[in-house]
Enzyme design. Structure first.
Site, PDB file in Angstrom:
ATOM      1  CE1 TYR A   1      -4.425  -1.910   5.098  1.00 38.31           C
ATOM      2  CE2 TYR A   1      -3.360   0.181   4.607  1.00 38.31           C
ATOM      3  CZ  TYR A   1      -4.004  -0.966   4.177  1.00 38.31           C
ATOM      4  OH  TYR A   1      -4.193  -1.188   2.824  1.00 38.31           O
TER       5      TYR A   1
ATOM      6  CB  SER B   1      -0.858   0.002   1.272  1.00 40.16           C
ATOM      7  OG  SER B   1      -1.557   1.223   1.413  1.00 40.16           O
TER       8      SER B   1
HETATM    9  N1  LIG Z   1      -8.588  -0.272  -1.761  1.00 42.75           N
HETATM   10  C1  LIG Z   1      -7.591   0.508  -1.421  1.00 42.75           C
HETATM   11  O1  LIG Z   1      -7.712   1.740  -1.389  1.00 42.75           O
HETATM   12  C2  LIG Z   1      -6.241  -0.121  -1.106  1.00 42.75           C
HETATM   13  C3  LIG Z   1      -5.136   0.741  -1.020  1.00 42.75           C
HETATM   14  C4  LIG Z   1      -3.893   0.201  -0.729  1.00 42.75           C
HETATM   15  C5  LIG Z   1      -3.758  -1.161  -0.543  1.00 42.75           C
HETATM   16  N2  LIG Z   1      -4.849  -1.978  -0.622  1.00 42.75           N
HETATM   17  C6  LIG Z   1      -4.636  -3.419  -0.395  1.00 42.75           C
HETATM   18  O2  LIG Z   1      -5.191  -4.145  -1.468  1.00 42.75           O
HETATM   19  C7  LIG Z   1      -5.511  -5.454  -1.013  1.00 42.75           C
HETATM   20  C8  LIG Z   1      -6.911  -5.805  -1.475  1.00 42.75           C
HETATM   21  O3  LIG Z   1      -7.834  -4.949  -0.826  1.00 42.75           O
HETATM   22  P1  LIG Z   1      -9.177  -4.410  -1.502  1.00 42.75           P
HETATM   23  O4  LIG Z   1      -9.102  -2.934  -1.481  1.00 42.75           O
HETATM   24  O5  LIG Z   1      -9.438  -5.103  -2.774  1.00 42.75           O
HETATM   25  O6  LIG Z   1     -10.218  -4.820  -0.369  1.00 42.75           O
HETATM   26  P2  LIG Z   1     -11.445  -5.852  -0.354  1.00 42.75           P
HETATM   27  O7  LIG Z   1     -11.958  -5.785   1.038  1.00 42.75           O
HETATM   28  O8  LIG Z   1     -12.363  -5.583  -1.493  1.00 42.75           O
HETATM   29  O9  LIG Z   1     -10.750  -7.260  -0.628  1.00 42.75           O
HETATM   30  C9  LIG Z   1     -10.014  -7.968   0.341  1.00 42.75           C
HETATM   31  C10 LIG Z   1     -10.306  -9.450   0.184  1.00 42.75           C
HETATM   32  O10 LIG Z   1      -9.487 -10.151   1.132  1.00 42.75           O
HETATM   33  C11 LIG Z   1     -10.293 -11.168   1.711  1.00 42.75           C
HETATM   34  N3  LIG Z   1      -9.762 -11.528   3.034  1.00 42.75           N
HETATM   35  C12 LIG Z   1      -9.858 -10.830   4.196  1.00 42.75           C
HETATM   36  N4  LIG Z   1      -9.283 -11.520   5.188  1.00 42.75           N
HETATM   37  C13 LIG Z   1      -8.801 -12.664   4.647  1.00 42.75           C
HETATM   38  C14 LIG Z   1      -8.103 -13.783   5.174  1.00 42.75           C
HETATM   39  N5  LIG Z   1      -7.803 -13.879   6.485  1.00 42.75           N
HETATM   40  N6  LIG Z   1      -7.761 -14.781   4.329  1.00 42.75           N
HETATM   41  C15 LIG Z   1      -8.072 -14.716   3.015  1.00 42.75           C
HETATM   42  N7  LIG Z   1      -8.753 -13.700   2.457  1.00 42.75           N
HETATM   43  C16 LIG Z   1      -9.106 -12.678   3.280  1.00 42.75           C
HETATM   44  C17 LIG Z   1     -11.677 -10.582   1.804  1.00 42.75           C
HETATM   45  O11 LIG Z   1     -12.672 -11.601   1.925  1.00 42.75           O
HETATM   46  C18 LIG Z   1     -11.771  -9.815   0.491  1.00 42.75           C
HETATM   47  O12 LIG Z   1     -12.296 -10.614  -0.553  1.00 42.75           O
HETATM   48  C19 LIG Z   1      -5.325  -5.445   0.502  1.00 42.75           C
HETATM   49  O13 LIG Z   1      -4.084  -6.031   0.841  1.00 42.75           O
HETATM   50  C20 LIG Z   1      -5.325  -3.963   0.826  1.00 42.75           C
HETATM   51  O14 LIG Z   1      -4.623  -3.675   2.019  1.00 42.75           O
HETATM   52  C21 LIG Z   1      -6.084  -1.479  -0.903  1.00 42.75           C
END
Ligand SMILES: NC(=O)c1ccc[n+]([C@@H]2O[C@H](COP(=O)([O-])OP(=O)(O)OC[C@H]3O[C@@H](n4cnc5c(N)ncnc54)[C@H](O)[C@@H]3O)[C@@H](O)[C@H]2O)c1
Length: 251
Positions: free
Chosen positions: A156, A143
Protein backbone atom coordinates in the site's frame (compact mmCIF):
# COMPACT_ATOMS: atom_id res chain seq x y z
CA UNK A 1 -17.27 25.55 -7.83
CA UNK A 2 -17.00 25.82 -11.57
CA UNK A 3 -18.00 22.27 -12.62
CA UNK A 4 -21.26 22.85 -14.51
CA UNK A 5 -21.56 20.46 -17.49
CA UNK A 6 -18.03 19.11 -17.06
CA UNK A 7 -17.81 15.47 -18.15
CA UNK A 8 -16.31 13.56 -15.25
CA UNK A 9 -15.31 9.93 -14.76
CA UNK A 10 -14.72 8.65 -11.22
CA UNK A 11 -13.23 5.19 -10.71
CA UNK A 12 -14.15 3.28 -7.58
CA UNK A 13 -17.31 5.40 -7.42
CA UNK A 14 -19.45 2.63 -5.91
CA UNK A 15 -18.62 3.35 -2.29
CA UNK A 16 -16.74 5.51 0.20
CA UNK A 17 -14.76 8.49 -1.08
CA UNK A 18 -15.56 7.74 -4.74
CA UNK A 19 -19.32 7.65 -4.12
CA UNK A 20 -19.23 10.89 -2.11
CA UNK A 21 -17.14 12.51 -4.87
CA UNK A 22 -19.51 11.40 -7.64
CA UNK A 23 -22.49 12.81 -5.72
CA UNK A 24 -20.71 16.12 -5.05
CA UNK A 25 -19.81 16.49 -8.74
CA UNK A 26 -23.48 15.79 -9.46
CA UNK A 27 -24.60 18.53 -7.05
CA UNK A 28 -22.25 20.95 -8.85
CA UNK A 29 -23.97 20.20 -12.18
CA UNK A 30 -21.30 17.95 -13.71
CA UNK A 31 -22.12 15.04 -16.04
CA UNK A 32 -20.98 12.08 -13.98
CA UNK A 33 -19.84 8.64 -15.10
CA UNK A 34 -19.70 6.56 -11.91
CA UNK A 35 -17.43 3.63 -12.63
CA UNK A 36 -16.61 0.70 -10.36
CA UNK A 37 -15.71 -2.97 -10.52
CA UNK A 38 -19.02 -3.40 -8.67
CA UNK A 39 -21.65 -2.26 -11.18
CA UNK A 40 -24.59 -2.50 -8.78
CA UNK A 41 -22.97 -0.05 -6.36
CA UNK A 42 -21.99 2.31 -9.20
CA UNK A 43 -25.55 2.18 -10.54
CA UNK A 44 -26.95 3.07 -7.10
CA UNK A 45 -24.70 6.14 -7.00
CA UNK A 46 -25.71 7.18 -10.54
CA UNK A 47 -29.37 6.74 -9.58
CA UNK A 48 -28.99 9.01 -6.53
CA UNK A 49 -27.48 11.73 -8.75
CA UNK A 50 -30.27 11.37 -11.32
CA UNK A 51 -33.01 11.40 -8.66
CA UNK A 52 -31.59 14.73 -7.44
CA UNK A 53 -31.99 16.15 -10.97
CA UNK A 54 -28.42 15.58 -12.20
CA UNK A 55 -26.95 13.71 -15.17
CA UNK A 56 -25.17 10.43 -14.47
CA UNK A 57 -24.42 6.98 -15.83
CA UNK A 58 -22.84 3.89 -14.33
CA UNK A 59 -20.08 1.76 -15.85
CA UNK A 60 -18.45 -1.49 -14.82
CA UNK A 61 -14.68 -1.15 -15.04
CA UNK A 62 -11.85 -3.07 -13.46
CA UNK A 63 -9.00 -0.55 -13.53
CA UNK A 64 -6.41 -3.37 -13.66
CA UNK A 65 -7.66 -4.32 -17.14
CA UNK A 66 -6.34 -1.93 -19.79
CA UNK A 67 -9.05 -2.83 -22.35
CA UNK A 68 -11.79 -2.04 -19.80
CA UNK A 69 -10.21 1.36 -19.08
CA UNK A 70 -10.07 2.03 -22.83
CA UNK A 71 -13.76 1.11 -23.21
CA UNK A 72 -14.77 3.27 -20.23
CA UNK A 73 -13.17 6.36 -21.73
CA UNK A 74 -14.20 5.60 -25.34
CA UNK A 75 -17.84 5.05 -24.28
CA UNK A 76 -17.83 8.28 -22.25
CA UNK A 77 -16.49 10.28 -25.19
CA UNK A 78 -19.00 8.61 -27.52
CA UNK A 79 -21.89 9.55 -25.22
CA UNK A 80 -20.80 13.00 -24.02
CA UNK A 81 -18.27 14.12 -26.69
CA UNK A 82 -15.35 14.79 -24.32
CA UNK A 83 -13.68 13.99 -21.01
CA UNK A 84 -13.00 17.04 -18.85
CA UNK A 85 -12.11 15.39 -15.53
CA UNK A 86 -10.71 11.98 -14.61
CA UNK A 87 -10.73 11.06 -10.92
CA UNK A 88 -8.56 8.01 -10.27
CA UNK A 89 -9.91 6.92 -6.92
CA UNK A 90 -10.27 3.10 -7.08
CA UNK A 91 -8.03 1.52 -4.50
CA UNK A 92 -7.68 -1.40 -2.12
CA UNK A 93 -5.98 -1.67 1.25
CA UNK A 94 -4.51 -5.12 0.97
CA UNK A 95 -5.18 -8.01 3.32
CA UNK A 96 -1.70 -8.37 4.70
CA UNK A 97 -1.16 -6.30 7.85
CA UNK A 98 2.30 -7.76 8.37
CA UNK A 99 5.86 -6.50 8.30
CA UNK A 100 7.88 -6.51 5.07
CA UNK A 101 9.66 -9.84 5.63
CA UNK A 102 6.26 -11.58 5.88
CA UNK A 103 4.39 -9.57 3.24
CA UNK A 104 2.85 -12.06 0.78
CA UNK A 105 3.63 -11.75 -2.91
CA UNK A 106 -0.03 -12.31 -3.69
CA UNK A 107 -1.02 -9.24 -1.69
CA UNK A 108 1.83 -7.20 -3.19
CA UNK A 109 0.73 -7.92 -6.78
CA UNK A 110 -2.97 -7.29 -6.05
CA UNK A 111 -2.41 -3.94 -4.37
CA UNK A 112 0.10 -2.71 -6.95
CA UNK A 113 -2.22 -3.78 -9.79
CA UNK A 114 -5.18 -1.73 -8.53
CA UNK A 115 -3.56 1.23 -6.78
CA UNK A 116 -0.57 1.82 -9.03
CA UNK A 117 -1.04 0.16 -12.43
CA UNK A 118 -4.73 1.10 -12.40
CA UNK A 119 -3.87 4.77 -11.95
CA UNK A 120 -1.25 4.54 -14.72
CA UNK A 121 -3.75 2.94 -17.15
CA UNK A 122 -6.45 5.51 -16.36
CA UNK A 123 -4.05 8.46 -16.65
CA UNK A 124 -2.62 7.14 -19.91
CA UNK A 125 -5.94 6.71 -21.70
CA UNK A 126 -7.44 9.91 -20.23
CA UNK A 127 -4.36 11.87 -21.36
CA UNK A 128 -4.72 10.57 -24.91
CA UNK A 129 -8.24 12.02 -25.01
CA UNK A 130 -7.34 15.23 -23.17
CA UNK A 131 -4.47 15.89 -25.61
CA UNK A 132 -7.00 15.88 -28.47
CA UNK A 133 -9.17 18.39 -26.60
CA UNK A 134 -6.17 20.40 -25.39
CA UNK A 135 -7.86 20.52 -22.00
CA UNK A 136 -8.41 18.34 -18.96
CA UNK A 137 -7.84 17.83 -15.27
CA UNK A 138 -6.87 14.62 -13.51
CA UNK A 139 -7.17 14.09 -9.77
CA UNK A 140 -5.51 11.01 -8.32
CA UNK A 141 -6.49 9.76 -4.89
CA UNK A 142 -3.24 8.92 -3.11
CA UNK A 143 -3.02 8.77 0.70
CA UNK A 144 -1.18 10.05 3.69
CA UNK A 145 0.59 6.70 3.21
CA UNK A 146 2.00 8.15 -0.02
CA UNK A 147 3.76 10.93 1.86
CA UNK A 148 4.83 9.35 5.16
CA UNK A 149 6.08 5.97 6.28
CA UNK A 150 3.42 3.52 7.43
CA UNK A 151 4.24 0.17 8.95
CA UNK A 152 2.80 -3.24 8.17
CA UNK A 153 1.56 -2.60 4.65
CA UNK A 154 4.47 -2.18 2.26
CA UNK A 155 2.51 -2.71 -0.95
CA UNK A 156 0.00 0.00 0.00
CA UNK A 157 2.81 2.38 0.94
CA UNK A 158 4.69 1.64 -2.31
CA UNK A 159 1.56 2.09 -4.41
CA UNK A 160 0.58 5.40 -2.85
CA UNK A 161 4.10 6.88 -3.03
CA UNK A 162 3.94 5.83 -6.70
CA UNK A 163 0.65 7.70 -7.19
CA UNK A 164 2.23 10.87 -5.81
CA UNK A 165 5.28 10.38 -8.05
CA UNK A 166 3.16 9.68 -11.15
CA UNK A 167 1.07 12.77 -10.40
CA UNK A 168 4.12 15.02 -10.29
CA UNK A 169 5.91 13.48 -13.28
CA UNK A 170 2.86 13.50 -15.55
CA UNK A 171 2.02 17.08 -14.47
CA UNK A 172 5.51 18.10 -15.60
CA UNK A 173 4.90 16.51 -19.00
CA UNK A 174 1.45 17.95 -19.75
CA UNK A 175 1.29 21.43 -18.19
CA UNK A 176 1.97 23.08 -21.55
CA UNK A 177 -0.95 21.13 -23.04
CA UNK A 178 -3.42 22.76 -20.65
CA UNK A 179 -3.82 19.51 -18.69
CA UNK A 180 -3.47 19.68 -14.90
CA UNK A 181 -2.77 16.66 -12.71
CA UNK A 182 -2.97 16.80 -8.91
CA UNK A 183 -3.51 14.40 -6.04
CA UNK A 184 -5.47 14.33 -2.81
CA UNK A 185 -3.92 12.53 0.16
CA UNK A 186 -6.63 11.55 2.61
CA UNK A 187 -5.90 10.58 6.17
CA UNK A 188 -8.05 7.99 7.97
CA UNK A 189 -11.53 8.38 6.52
CA UNK A 190 -14.75 6.46 7.25
CA UNK A 191 -15.20 3.84 4.50
CA UNK A 192 -15.11 0.08 3.88
CA UNK A 193 -11.34 0.39 3.55
CA UNK A 194 -11.00 1.94 7.01
CA UNK A 195 -13.37 -0.69 8.49
CA UNK A 196 -10.98 -3.35 7.21
CA UNK A 197 -8.05 -1.65 8.93
CA UNK A 198 -10.00 -1.23 12.19
CA UNK A 199 -10.84 -4.94 12.25
CA UNK A 200 -7.14 -5.85 12.47
CA UNK A 201 -7.02 -5.14 16.27
CA UNK A 202 -9.61 -4.47 18.97
CA UNK A 203 -7.89 -1.26 20.06
CA UNK A 204 -7.09 -0.02 16.53
CA UNK A 205 -9.59 2.84 16.55
CA UNK A 206 -8.26 4.25 19.82
CA UNK A 207 -4.68 3.75 18.64
CA UNK A 208 -5.19 5.59 15.35
CA UNK A 209 -7.12 8.48 16.86
CA UNK A 210 -4.18 9.23 19.16
CA UNK A 211 -2.27 10.35 16.06
CA UNK A 212 -5.04 12.62 14.74
CA UNK A 213 -4.91 16.12 16.26
CA UNK A 214 -8.62 16.57 15.49
CA UNK A 215 -9.27 13.25 17.31
CA UNK A 216 -11.71 11.92 14.72
CA UNK A 217 -11.71 10.12 11.39
CA UNK A 218 -12.56 12.06 8.22
CA UNK A 219 -15.81 11.75 6.33
CA UNK A 220 -15.86 10.84 2.64
CA UNK A 221 -17.66 14.13 1.90
CA UNK A 222 -14.72 16.06 3.34
CA UNK A 223 -12.27 14.38 0.95
CA UNK A 224 -14.69 14.88 -1.96
CA UNK A 225 -14.57 18.66 -1.43
CA UNK A 226 -10.81 18.72 -2.08
CA UNK A 227 -11.12 16.43 -5.12
CA UNK A 228 -13.83 18.59 -6.72
CA UNK A 229 -11.88 21.77 -6.02
CA UNK A 230 -8.72 20.39 -7.67
CA UNK A 231 -10.81 19.24 -10.65
CA UNK A 232 -12.50 22.62 -11.03
CA UNK A 233 -11.40 25.84 -12.64
CA UNK A 234 -11.16 27.32 -9.13
CA UNK A 235 -7.69 25.74 -8.89
CA UNK A 236 -6.65 26.55 -12.44
CA UNK A 237 -3.01 27.50 -11.73
CA UNK A 238 -2.28 24.35 -9.68
CA UNK A 239 -0.62 21.28 -11.11
CA UNK A 240 1.60 18.50 -9.78
CA UNK A 241 0.52 19.16 -6.21
CA UNK A 242 -0.82 17.08 -3.36
CA UNK A 243 -3.45 18.28 -0.91
CA UNK A 244 -3.48 16.47 2.41
CA UNK A 245 -6.89 16.17 4.09
CA UNK A 246 -6.21 14.39 7.35
CA UNK A 247 -7.36 16.31 10.41
CA UNK A 248 -3.73 17.17 11.05
CA UNK A 249 -2.37 13.60 11.25
CA UNK A 250 0.61 14.46 9.03
CA UNK A 251 1.72 17.06 11.59
N1 LIG B 1 -10.58 5.51 3.73
C1 LIG B 1 -9.38 5.91 4.07
O1 LIG B 1 -9.04 6.02 5.25
C2 LIG B 1 -8.39 6.27 2.97
C3 LIG B 1 -7.22 6.95 3.35
C4 LIG B 1 -6.30 7.29 2.37
C5 LIG B 1 -6.55 6.98 1.05
N2 LIG B 1 -7.69 6.32 0.70
C6 LIG B 1 -7.89 6.00 -0.73
O2 LIG B 1 -9.16 6.46 -1.13
C7 LIG B 1 -9.58 5.69 -2.25
C8 LIG B 1 -11.01 5.25 -2.03
O3 LIG B 1 -11.05 4.36 -0.93
P1 LIG B 1 -12.27 4.28 0.10
O4 LIG B 1 -11.70 4.55 1.44
O5 LIG B 1 -13.42 5.07 -0.37
O6 LIG B 1 -12.55 2.72 0.05
P2 LIG B 1 -13.81 1.86 -0.45
O7 LIG B 1 -13.39 0.45 -0.28
O8 LIG B 1 -15.06 2.35 0.20
O9 LIG B 1 -13.91 2.23 -2.00
C9 LIG B 1 -13.05 1.71 -2.98
C10 LIG B 1 -13.85 1.43 -4.24
O10 LIG B 1 -12.94 0.98 -5.25
C11 LIG B 1 -13.56 -0.11 -5.92
N3 LIG B 1 -12.53 -0.97 -6.52
C12 LIG B 1 -11.71 -1.86 -5.90
N4 LIG B 1 -10.95 -2.48 -6.81
C13 LIG B 1 -11.28 -1.97 -8.02
C14 LIG B 1 -10.83 -2.21 -9.35
N5 LIG B 1 -9.89 -3.15 -9.62
N6 LIG B 1 -11.38 -1.50 -10.35
C15 LIG B 1 -12.34 -0.58 -10.11
N7 LIG B 1 -12.82 -0.32 -8.88
C16 LIG B 1 -12.28 -1.01 -7.85
C17 LIG B 1 -14.35 -0.84 -4.87
O11 LIG B 1 -15.38 -1.65 -5.45
C18 LIG B 1 -14.91 0.32 -4.05
O12 LIG B 1 -16.16 0.76 -4.54
C19 LIG B 1 -8.58 4.55 -2.40
O13 LIG B 1 -7.65 4.84 -3.42
C20 LIG B 1 -7.90 4.53 -1.04
O14 LIG B 1 -6.60 3.98 -1.10
C21 LIG B 1 -8.62 5.96 1.64
Amino acid sequence: MDLENKVVIITGAGSGIGAATAKLFGRHGAIVVASDINLENAQNVADVIKEAGGTAAAAKTDVTKFEEVQSLIADTVKDYKRLDVMVNNAGIGGANQKKTAEHTHEDWHKVIAVNQTGVFYCMQVALQQMMKQEYGTIVNVASLAGLKASGNNLSYSASKFAVVGMTKSAALEYGHKNIRINAVCPGYTHSALLDQLLSARDDMEELLKRYIPMRRFGEADEIAEAICWLASENSKFMTGQTITVDGGTSL
